[in-house]
Design a protein around this motif. Structure first.
Motif, PDB file in Angstrom:
ATOM      1  N   LYS A  18      77.288  37.815  44.792  1.00  0.00           N
ATOM      2  CA  LYS A  18      76.706  37.075  43.675  1.00  0.00           C
ATOM      3  C   LYS A  18      75.346  36.557  44.112  1.00  0.00           C
ATOM      4  N   LEU A  19      74.379  36.709  43.247  1.00  0.00           N
ATOM      5  CA  LEU A  19      73.031  36.184  43.488  1.00  0.00           C
ATOM      6  C   LEU A  19      72.656  35.366  42.276  1.00  0.00           C
ATOM      7  N   ALA A  20      72.356  34.100  42.500  1.00  0.00           N
ATOM      8  CA  ALA A  20      72.004  33.180  41.420  1.00  0.00           C
ATOM      9  C   ALA A  20      73.097  33.160  40.348  1.00  0.00           C
ATOM     10  N   GLY A  21      74.363  33.229  40.781  1.00  0.00           N
ATOM     11  CA  GLY A  21      75.484  33.142  39.865  1.00  0.00           C
ATOM     12  C   GLY A  21      75.869  34.422  39.153  1.00  0.00           C
ATOM     13  N   GLY A  66      67.174  50.349  42.953  1.00  0.00           N
ATOM     14  CA  GLY A  66      65.933  49.946  42.310  1.00  0.00           C
ATOM     15  C   GLY A  66      66.119  49.196  41.012  1.00  0.00           C
ATOM     16  N   PHE A  67      67.120  49.578  40.193  1.00  0.00           N
ATOM     17  CA  PHE A  67      67.307  48.899  38.912  1.00  0.00           C
ATOM     18  C   PHE A  67      67.693  47.439  39.102  1.00  0.00           C
ATOM     19  N   GLU A  68      68.443  47.119  40.189  1.00  0.00           N
ATOM     20  CA  GLU A  68      68.807  45.722  40.450  1.00  0.00           C
ATOM     21  C   GLU A  68      67.586  44.919  40.910  1.00  0.00           C
ATOM     22  N   ALA A  69      66.762  45.530  41.755  1.00  0.00           N
ATOM     23  CA  ALA A  69      65.530  44.860  42.194  1.00  0.00           C
ATOM     24  C   ALA A  69      64.629  44.607  40.985  1.00  0.00           C
ATOM     25  N   ASP A  70      64.566  45.571  40.068  1.00  0.00           N
ATOM     26  CA  ASP A  70      63.765  45.392  38.854  1.00  0.00           C
ATOM     27  C   ASP A  70      64.313  44.257  38.003  1.00  0.00           C
ATOM     28  N   LEU A  72      65.918  41.615  39.069  1.00  0.00           N
ATOM     29  CA  LEU A  72      65.540  40.356  39.725  1.00  0.00           C
ATOM     30  C   LEU A  72      64.106  39.974  39.400  1.00  0.00           C
ATOM     31  N   GLU A  73      63.214  40.947  39.466  1.00  0.00           N
ATOM     32  CA  GLU A  73      61.804  40.690  39.138  1.00  0.00           C
ATOM     33  C   GLU A  73      61.657  40.243  37.689  1.00  0.00           C
ATOM     34  N   GLN A  74      62.350  40.938  36.783  1.00  0.00           N
ATOM     35  CA  GLN A  74      62.267  40.589  35.356  1.00  0.00           C
ATOM     36  C   GLN A  74      62.824  39.195  35.085  1.00  0.00           C
ATOM     37  N   ARG A 130      66.643  55.116  44.183  1.00  0.00           N
ATOM     38  CA  ARG A 130      65.657  54.247  44.826  1.00  0.00           C
ATOM     39  C   ARG A 130      66.397  53.039  45.371  1.00  0.00           C
ATOM     40  N   GLU A 131      66.253  52.762  46.664  1.00  0.00           N
ATOM     41  CA  GLU A 131      66.844  51.585  47.280  1.00  0.00           C
ATOM     42  C   GLU A 131      65.739  50.653  47.747  1.00  0.00           C
ATOM     43  N   CYS A 132      65.963  49.362  47.560  1.00  0.00           N
ATOM     44  CA  CYS A 132      64.993  48.343  47.956  1.00  0.00           C
ATOM     45  C   CYS A 132      65.691  47.326  48.853  1.00  0.00           C
ATOM     46  N   THR A 133      65.105  47.039  49.986  1.00  0.00           N
ATOM     47  CA  THR A 133      65.627  46.008  50.874  1.00  0.00           C
ATOM     48  C   THR A 133      64.795  44.755  50.678  1.00  0.00           C
ATOM     49  N   LEU A 134      65.478  43.644  50.388  1.00  0.00           N
ATOM     50  CA  LEU A 134      64.809  42.369  50.162  1.00  0.00           C
ATOM     51  C   LEU A 134      65.188  41.395  51.282  1.00  0.00           C
TER      52      LEU A 134
END
Length: 148
Positions: A18-21, A66-70, A72-74, A130-134
């Motif tokens: 869970k991230l930010a609930g 990538g869609f999850e990283a997007d 988060l940005e949105q 697409r994978e993104c490491t944060l």
């Protein structure tokens, strides 16, 4: 030869992040690390006479599609921030729950006061995703096991 080995390792399919609930479904990996500064204290002779401790640092990373990283940005931009990098650490918590089998106790890691330090977008020829490491730093990480 019959070898019967039972480990207590966690299973990915019984892991929830869970991230930010919000439960993150497009996660492919996570890491949390807590370190303590330590220094040998020397006096007479060649060997240390004690070990002193200092500050504690907590950090980690999450690896997302990538869609999850997007998303988060949105979400960050919808909340009035330029990027996920600008969201105040007081607003972000990452909770990871895992167990080996559905009937086993749940172990939970909680990173509080999370601040992401970097975003990266990349792909290579013939990639299917697409994978993104944060990477992040945080105020503290706790680990608890809850018996059912």
């Amino acid at each position: 030869m019959n070898v019967n080995i039972k480990s207590s390792e966690y299973a990915w399919h019984h892991t929830q992040v869970k991230l930010a609930g919000r439960i993150v479904t497009g996660i492919t990996g996570w890491e949390m690390k807590k370190t303590t500064e330590k220094e040998a204290l020397y006096g007479a002779g060649q060997h240390a006479i004690d070990i002193q401790q200092g500050n504690i640092a907590c950090s980690g990373n999450i690896k997302l599609f990538g869609f999850e990283a997007d998303r988060l940005e949105q979400a960050a931009q919808a909340a009035g921030f330029d990027s996920i990098l600008d969201v105040p650490h007081e607003l972000l918590t990452i909770t990871v729950s895992a167990r080996k089998l559905a009937k086993d106790p749940i172990t939970t890691w909680v990173a509080v006061g999370v601040s992401f330090t970097e975003t990266t977008d990349s792909m290579s020829q013939n990639d299917k995703k697409r994978e993104c490491t944060l990477p992040f730093i945080c105020m503290d990480i706790t680990k608890n096991t809850l018996s059912l």
